[in-house]
Each structure stands twice: as C-alpha cells, then as structure tokens.
Design a protein around this motif. Structure first.
Motif, mmCIF file in Angstrom:
data_model
loop_
_atom_site.group_PDB
_atom_site.id
_atom_site.type_symbol
_atom_site.label_atom_id
_atom_site.label_comp_id
_atom_site.label_asym_id
_atom_site.label_seq_id
_atom_site.Cartn_x
_atom_site.Cartn_y
_atom_site.Cartn_z
ATOM 1 N N TYR A 1 -2.359 0.006 -4.488
ATOM 2 C CA TYR A 1 -2.803 -1.022 -3.546
ATOM 3 C C TYR A 1 -2.715 -2.361 -4.251
ATOM 4 C CZ TYR A 1 -5.863 -4.184 -0.951
ATOM 5 O OH TYR A 1 -6.361 -5.271 -0.274
ATOM 6 N N ASP B 1 -1.013 1.449 6.266
ATOM 7 C CA ASP B 1 -0.748 0.014 6.150
ATOM 8 C C ASP B 1 0.699 -0.156 5.730
ATOM 9 O OD1 ASP B 1 -0.606 -2.673 5.651
ATOM 10 O OD2 ASP B 1 -2.313 -2.760 4.289
ATOM 11 N N ILE C 1 -8.309 3.896 -5.257
ATOM 12 C CA ILE C 1 -7.333 3.006 -4.630
ATOM 13 C C ILE C 1 -7.727 2.744 -3.177
ATOM 14 C CG2 ILE C 1 -4.901 2.647 -4.101
ATOM 15 C CD1 ILE C 1 -5.601 2.851 -7.126
ATOM 16 N N GLU C 2 -8.114 3.803 -2.470
ATOM 17 C CA GLU C 2 -8.566 3.635 -1.088
ATOM 18 C C GLU C 2 -9.851 2.818 -1.026
ATOM 19 O OE1 GLU C 2 -6.797 7.947 0.458
ATOM 20 O OE2 GLU C 2 -8.847 7.780 -0.322
ATOM 21 N N THR D 1 -3.565 -6.428 -3.964
ATOM 22 C CA THR D 1 -4.481 -7.324 -3.249
ATOM 23 C C THR D 1 -3.706 -8.402 -2.500
ATOM 24 O OG1 THR D 1 -4.722 -8.692 -5.231
ATOM 25 C CG2 THR D 1 -6.340 -6.933 -4.896
ATOM 26 N N LYS E 1 -8.918 -0.783 -1.216
ATOM 27 C CA LYS E 1 -8.265 -1.165 0.036
ATOM 28 C C LYS E 1 -9.284 -1.396 1.143
ATOM 29 C CE LYS E 1 -5.379 -1.184 3.591
ATOM 30 N NZ LYS E 1 -4.662 -2.413 3.976
ATOM 31 N N GLN F 1 -0.452 6.698 -5.757
ATOM 32 C CA GLN F 1 -1.188 5.732 -4.947
ATOM 33 C C GLN F 1 -1.168 4.354 -5.599
ATOM 34 O OE1 GLN F 1 -5.178 6.865 -3.905
ATOM 35 N NE2 GLN F 1 -4.516 8.541 -2.592
ATOM 36 N N THR G 1 -2.527 -5.253 -8.808
ATOM 37 C CA THR G 1 -2.112 -3.967 -8.257
ATOM 38 C C THR G 1 -2.907 -2.861 -8.942
ATOM 39 O OG1 THR G 1 0.137 -4.729 -7.748
ATOM 40 C CG2 THR G 1 -0.199 -2.354 -7.949
ATOM 41 N N TYR H 1 0.866 -1.188 0.000
ATOM 42 C CA TYR H 1 0.000 0.000 0.000
ATOM 43 C C TYR H 1 0.897 1.230 0.000
ATOM 44 C CZ TYR H 1 -3.991 2.991 1.270
ATOM 45 O OH TYR H 1 -4.978 3.953 1.284
#
Length: 888
Positions: A301, A93, A541-542, A303, A545, A299, A318, A87
C-alpha cells in the motif's frame, strides 16, 4: 479548451495519487512558467539494451474499480507511459498513478461498470449497465463525459449542462452556464500538450495559482484556480477530475425533482507529465517467490501523494511484505535507471529481466533512491513488514466508556443477557445473517454502493469471528470494499447539486451512517481480528489502507467547516462580501427568532468525524491531518483548514478567548460545540431564544431519530463515554423532544407538541432522559393521554428502526447500570488541581503545568468540577514536518 476541474480519462484504473520526496517541509508555488527549470529530455526512437521496460499495464488493463469511466493510455507501457498501482488488490482499490509524456495519447471512455440514471415509481437511482431494464439504450443514456484539468481551490461551477429545451436543471447545478467541465467525446484521444486553461495558457509547464491567491476573501477564491504542482524533485503534476453529466437527456420534471442525482461515475487521476525521474511500479511476484506460503505475501500500500482539492504533493511511503516485485522505467529517454537502498548503498543498474524483489529488503524502514538523470534523484520510503499501526492505540470499546461496559451490553453479566438485551441481539443476528448473500454478490464487483457491516463486527465479539457465520470475513471485506473509498469528484460544490461522486455527499444524515459504521468496524477488527490473531484477519498493510480511507472521510467532512469547499462555506451565508473572509452572517431564521442557523447535513457529518477520531486516536499524517485525541498537536496546514488544527479541535473543543486557536483563525464554524450552540449560532437554541434554550432552528420533523436524531445522539454518547463531556443545550433539546415541547424555528406553524421516540436515550448515560424515553415507548396510558400512536408507540419497532445502534446503546436495564462519576485529579503529577466546584475547564493561576482536561490542552494549574485531569509530558520534541511540494 479545458477549464479548471475538467474531466478526462484514467489509465485503466481509478484515480491515482503521487510521489514526493523526504526532506524538510518546503513548498514551491511558482507562477505559470519556470524557464530556470530543465526542460524534459527528448525521447529517442530507440531504447538502449538493458534499460527497464517497467510494469506492463496498458490499454488492455481491466476497467477502473468503482468507476464507470476509464482513463486509457494509447501506446506502449514502459515507453509511452507507466502506471503505478497504489494497492495490491485491484478488486478493492484500482487506483494508478500515471507517468506520461506530454505527447502520450490518452482517452476517456465508458466501461461496463458505468451507471445510468433513471426514475422508477418516482425514485431516482443509479444502476450498472448489466442491470439496466430491458430495452434501455445504455450507450446513449450513460451520460456525457465531462472533465477538468487541475482547478484546485476553484469554486462555483456546476457539473451538468442545460436541458435540451434550454432551461437549466434547477437542482442540478448552481451555475450551469459555467460548467466545471466541457463535454468530452467518449473514446476520443487527446494529449496533455493539447490542453489549455481558460485563459489560453498551455497546461504543460504551467504550475501554481492562475492569480495571486487571497484566501481571506471568498470572492477571490471563486476566481482563482490552481494549475499544476511541482514536487521537490522538479516533477510536474497535473490532475484530471471527471464524471458523467446525466442531466441532458432527462425531462424538466425529473430534473427539478431529482436533478441533484444527475451526475455519476466520478473519478480522479493524477499525472506526472514528462517526468524528470523514473517511474516506479509494483506487482505481485510469481508464486515461487511468495514467502513460503505466508498469507500476507504480495501485499503493498502506497500512501496518497495528494488530498482532494489541495494543491500540494506529499512525501509517499510504501508499506509492503515479501513477494512484491519492483520495476523502474524511464519513459523520457534511453538512459538507464539506477537505484540504491539507503543513502550509502551502491548504485545498481535496473534490469528489466530481474526486478527488485521486496524479499531482499531488510525488515523495517529503507530509503529507496532511483534516477535516470543524476540531477533528479527520487526518494521513496519503503517499510517492510510493518507492525499493525492500530497496536499503538486502545481498541475494542469505541462506543462505550470501557471494556466492562461493552461486555455488559453485548455479553451480559454473570447471569448472561437480560431478556430485553437478548432480544435486541437476536434481531441483529437475524438481520445481519440475512444480508450475507447480498454482500457476497457485491464484493469485488466494483459497485459504488455498500456500507461496512458493523453488525458483523459486533456479532464477532458475541458469537465468534469464524464459523459458519464468518463475521470476521464479512466485517473486514465490507470495510475494505466500502463506497467510502471512491474518489471525491465534485465534492467542492454545494451538496444539493449534481455531483459525479454523489454517493459521498447524499444528504448528510443518511450517508454519515457509512462513516459511523466504518469507524466501529475498524475499532473491533483492530482489537480482535488482526492477522496475528486469526486466519484471514486484518493485515498491517490493510490496516494502513483502511486508516487512510477513514481519515480521508474526516478530512472531507471537516472541510465543510473550515471554508475549504465553496458552497457550504459561502453560499449558506447572506453576507458574501464579508472582508474578513468568514462570511459571518448565516441564513436568517423565521420569526420570532431571526438567529443564525448552520445547516443540518454538515452537522450530521460531524458524527462520523467524532467516531473516526476516537477510533484512530493517534492518527497523524501530513495529507489528511491529526486526530489529536492522544495529545499529538496539529502540525500540518490544509488538513483541511489552512491553519493546522486537529480533528478534535475542529469538532469537539470549544475555541474561546482562553485557547490559542480562536474562531477567527479558521473559516466557518470550527467546533461541534459551536454547532450545538455552546456559543451563538448552532442548531439548538440557547438562552437568548424567546422560547427558551434547547429548541430547534430547523423544521420539526428533522429532529426525529431517522434524520438528525440518531446523529446527534451518537455524538452525545461518544462525548460522554470518551470525554465525560455533556452538551447541556443539546440534552435539553432531547428532553423537550421527549416531552412534546420542542419548538421549530423553521416553519414554526408545524409545532404540534409531537413526541419523538428514541431507544438510544434509554441508557444510564442520560439518567434524566432515560425514564422519559422508555415511558414514551412502554407506557400505554401515557401514550393514550398524549396521542402517541403507531410506530412512535411501538418499542419493538423502534428497536428495529435503531438497528445496530440499538445494539450499542439501548439499555432497558439502565437503572441498575449507573455510570461512575469521573474524579478530579486522576493521574495528575503537577499543578494545584483543587476540585472546588469552579466552572468546567477554567484556568488556575498556579505554576505552569501541562494538563489535559478532556480534550483541551491548557497551560497552568486547573480547577475542575466533575472532570478528570491527566498530566502529560509536554516537553517532548515534535517530529520533523514532512516534505510537501505546492501550496504553503
């Protein structure tokens, strides 16, 4: 010696997750050694010019977020190890996936965020080092680090050791003599190559179960454990689970009273050992490459590659924006790393001085392939600038039937809010605004505490998301920075023993409030405070997440119902030799009714699952499972049941003889309606109870609002609002509690005709309960007659006790706000659909159609009464199953 589940270091930040590939489902579960697989290449002492160094993340990396124990890599980043941040914001995170050589020196050590345990006025709790009382020796009292290597699907070991006097901590561990993890000296180094399993087998090259697993027999599962897992590229994965044993320096008295809290700072770290494929790493690009000032630049994230306690490795994706640098490294040899975009692109040699930048990716999905040995090409799916996943779902009225009901409760009608409702929101506003200074002090400080601010999200709808109150900021930050996102270390154990991640397991009717609040915050942010709606809003992205954080909690909670975790599944039952593997015979009750009784805490946690599945109705991933509300069928095993089942299947649907998924197919109780005794065996009695239906199998006081009451009422509201589904026996129990007639089967002598106040039942959703609930709180003559005194008779105090839930559902104007009855045949396009008063959910015998009745999938025409039928397209092909390496 390292036992399954042992705890060790994490290279600088919290537990990691892993990578896989992207092909059709296939799993490999070989036994210990596989001579047919290529041995890892020998590492040369020199590196050829032009090969990639990788992300520079080493022993000087900041401490692990939300973790008081670091995994430290001793060596050179990009040469001896590589760390992939999963992240973009380590303050939210800090998990890393570690690529290490089997000879890389690792160490576990305490950091400045470590918690210590002490008692104050009889209350045990954890503090950080920098908050410890003066004079405390925090170095000695920070605990003994224990760790295990691998050990998925292994049950029964305790986490804390014996007390100095040799007596075990009775609440600390069920099996203290058989520790899940041996002591590990803080700071001492080790290598993966130096580790062995209990039978002496070296960890390196050991994958698969230690013995042939027989998952139908709970006793066998107590003896079996999984070693490593090999993914589809041939890479070997191992997992370190670790935490502090805080029990050894406590007194026997404290241990008995607070022993279930004497472990802390749990964490999980995934390792790819002697990787056959290159490491990949992400970092924010320098400022001149941040996409022209785009606030979402930089940004990403990725998985999770694994779910806790499940020996599988999943394909990773990603999600990223512009402004992200991507580097590769080969820690096994001097061979160059090559990469390409999609399967037809040109192979390009990676250059350490010129990282691959996400700005060069096309928008949408790209397959990134990379290797240093052409026989082992790793795939990573990259999705650039994805839309918000929440946009595919309805949002904004999770707690209510529709937007009209929500606006009436929060904004009022044409004349505004009634004085009573205005008072509720005024109290909420006062409480929420006064909490902001404390939230400011907590955000980004890596404390293992805090819940999402549902009050801020509700006031965002009422007062606006920006301005001085900044409700949007606080709601979003509290959701991202929630304790729900810590690792699950030790959660496979009985929830009344010492667990390193006790914050996730502390008494179900307390900690479920975090899951309930998180679901509500997400629903309102997704509707009103996205980055395409407001500055600083929830980014795509958030969004991805947060969805996985909520889903992981649902996976964990439903794991208790499906037999994934040992101590709830089997210790709760008397017949531990059941050959069927279901341990069918629950704990017997006291006279006069020895009927079976499941435990309250797991039932309470189901309130969080119900809220989550309606907050993310289309959620569907191979690692945490499928919500199922939108009709998406379950496809993925071990999410968490061995047989695929949606969360809706597990906690709402009634699995009886007319449904394909039967109770026998899943271990434990797979249905919330079972828990509340729509079938035999719930917490609320049915007609077989000699005292009558709607009584209570546990102690009387636990039915009250602060404990089980608010969780059961939350479930009742959600099922009614979203599915027009009522649980008659549960509502009978509510009625008894309001009339002083709820009889407990556990300690029946405690029955005293007590009246249980509840403002949440003052709602048009419960037309027969609402008058009684309001009478108990607002009728002084009735209160005097029935000896209802103190807080139980104080309406204002009960509204305050209910807090944010009162803002959702307390409706003193309920008489003028009756809810419409659902109609039969709503939206149906085929089938008979006669509304002739037959039983709810019965199946007709006409031509086959695909109908959805509330949450149930049925084939055939349907008769209904007081229900809604929606016909859906059942012929669409299901998407292909994702790749997974590990257990079938």
């Amino acid at each position: 010696l390292i036992e399954p589940g042992m705890v060790f270091p994490r290279c600088v930040l919290l537990a990691g997750l892993a990578m896989a590939a992207q092909q059709t489902t296939h799993s490999i579960v070989p036994s210990a050694r596989e001579p047919h697989l290529p041995q890892p290449p020998t590492r040369s002492s020199t590196r050829a010019p032009g090969t990639t160094r990788g992300a520079v993340i080493g022993g000087d990396v900041p401490p692990l977020h939300r973790g008081g124990i670091d995994v430290r890599c001793l060596g050179t980043a990009g040469v001896d190890f590589s760390a992939e941040a999963l992240y973009h914001d380590p303050a939210i995170d800090g998990r890393r996936l570690l690529y290490v050589r089997s000879t890389t020196q690792l160490a576990l050590g305490h950091n400045a965020r470590n918690s210590i345990q002490y008692t104050d006025s009889g209350n045990g709790f954890a503090v950080r080092w920098d908050l410890a009382p003066a004079g405390w020796n925090v170095t000695a009292e920070s605990g003994t680090i224990r760790a295990r290597i691998d050990g998925d699907l292994h049950w029964g070991d305790g986490w804390i050791g014996d007390l100095p006097n040799g007596s075990t901590c009775s609440r600390g561990g069920e099996g203290n003599s058989k520790l899940a993890a041996r002591a590990f000296v803080s700071g001492a180094s080790f290598t993966v190559a130096s580790l062995t399993y209990p039978d002496g087998t070296p960890v390196v090259r050991a994958v698969g179960p230690a013995a042939a697993p027989n998952f139908s027999d709970p006793h066998v599962r107590g003896k079996v454990y999984w070693r490593g897992v090999r993914d589809l590229h041939g890479d070997e994965w191992h997992r370190l689970t670790f935490g502090d044993d805080d029990g050894a320096w406590r007194s026997k008295v404290e241990c008995v009273e607070f022993g279930d809290r004497f472990a802390s700072d749990g964490g999980v770290q995934d390792l790819i050992v002697d990787p056959l494929t290159p490491a990949i790493a992400f970092s924010k690009a320098s400022t001149e490459f941040k996409g022209g000032g785009n606030s979402t630049a930089g940004q990403w994230y990725t998985t999770p590659p694994r779910a806790y306690f499940i020996p599988r490795v999943y394909t990773q994706t990603t999600y990223l924006t512009n402004g992200v640098d991507i580097r590769f490294s080969n820690i096994m040899s001097t061979a160059a790393v090559w990469f390409r975009l999609n399967t037809t692109g040109e192979w390009i040699q990676a250059d350490p001085a010129n990282p691959l930048r996400s700005d060069s990716f096309p928008q949408g999905t790209t397959l990134l392939q990379f290797y240093y040995n052409a026989s082992h090409v790793r795939n990573r799916t990259m999705v650039k600038d994805p839309p918000h996943p929440s946009l595919t779902e309805p949002h904004g009225n999770l707690w209510w039937r529709d937007r009209d009901e929500r606006d009436r409760m929060l904004l009022g009608g044409a004349g505004g809010l009634s004085p009573a409702r205005a008072a509720v929101l005024a109290q909420l506003r006062k409480d929420v605004n006064s909490s902001h200074p404390e939230m400011d002090a907590r955000f980004g400080r890596a404390e293992r505490a805090g819940s999402p601010s549902l009050g801020d999200a509700l006031l965002g709808v009422v007062d606006g998301w920006g301005g001085p109150a900044a409700h949007g900021y606080y709601a979003k930050q509290s959701l991202l920075d929630s304790v729900l996102d810590i690792d699950q270390a030790g959660n496979e154990l009985f929830d009344q023993v010492a667990l390193p991640s006790k914050e996730l397991e502390f008494y179900g009717y307390y900690e479920v409030d975090r899951a309930i609040a998180a679901a509500g915050v997400y629903d309102l942010l997704a509707a009103h405070f996205r980055s395409d709606q407001a500055q600083g809003g929830l980014t795509p992205i958030e969004d991805y997440k947060i969805r996985d954080v909520l889903a992981r909690r649902a996976h964990q909670s439903t794991g208790y119902l499906t037999g994934l975790y040992n101590q709830f599944y089997c210790q709760e039952w008397v017949n531990k030799t059941a050959s069927s593997g279901q341990c069918e015979v629950p704990v017997p009750n006291t006279a006069p009714d020895p009927s079976p009784q499941p435990w309250m805490w797991s039932a309470a946690r189901m309130a969080g699952v119900v809220a989550t599945l309606f907050a993310m109705p289309s959620y569907d991933t191979p690692y945490y499972g499928t919500a199922g509300v939108d009709g998406t069928p379950a496809r993925f095993p071990w999410t968490p049941s061995q047989k695929p089942a949606t969360w809706l299947d597990l906690v709402v649907n009634q699995h009886d003889g007319g449904y394909a998924l039967k109770i026998g197919a899943l271990k434990g109780y797979p249905s919330q309606r079972v828990v509340f005794n729509q079938l035999e065996g719930g917490l609320v009695t049915n007609n077989s109870d000699p005292w009558g239906p709607g009584n209570w199998y546990d102690r009387a006081g636990y039915f009250g609002y602060p404990l089980m009451g608010h969780t059961m009422q939350t479930i009742a509201h959600l099922l009614s609002a979203k599915l027009d589904l009522h649980l008659p026996l549960l509502e009978t129990a509510f009625n008894r509690s309001l009339n002083g007639d709820l009889r407990p089967h556990k300690y029946p002598q405690e029955f005293s005709h007590e009246y249980y106040p509840s403002v949440l039942l003052v709602n048009a959703r419960f037309p027969t309960l609402a008058p009684q609930a309001l009478r108990n709180l607002n009728n002084t003559s009735f209160q005097r007659e029935h000896n209802i005194t103190g807080d139980d008779a104080n309406l204002a105090k009960q509204v305050w006790i209910a807090g944010v839930l009162a803002a959702l559902w307390y409706d003193p104007d309920y008489a003028s706000n009756s809810l419409p009855i659902a109609t039969c045949g709503d939206g149906a396009q085929s089938g008979r659909e006669p509304c002739d008063g037959s039983d709810f959910g019965s199946l007709g015998k006409g031509p086959v159609a695909c109908s959805k009745l509330g949450p149930l999938w049925l084939h055939g025409d349907l008769d209904c009464h007081d229900c809604r039928i929606i016909t859906l397209n059942c012929t669409a092909a299901a998407p292909p199953l994702p790749v997974a390496g590990g257990i079938n």
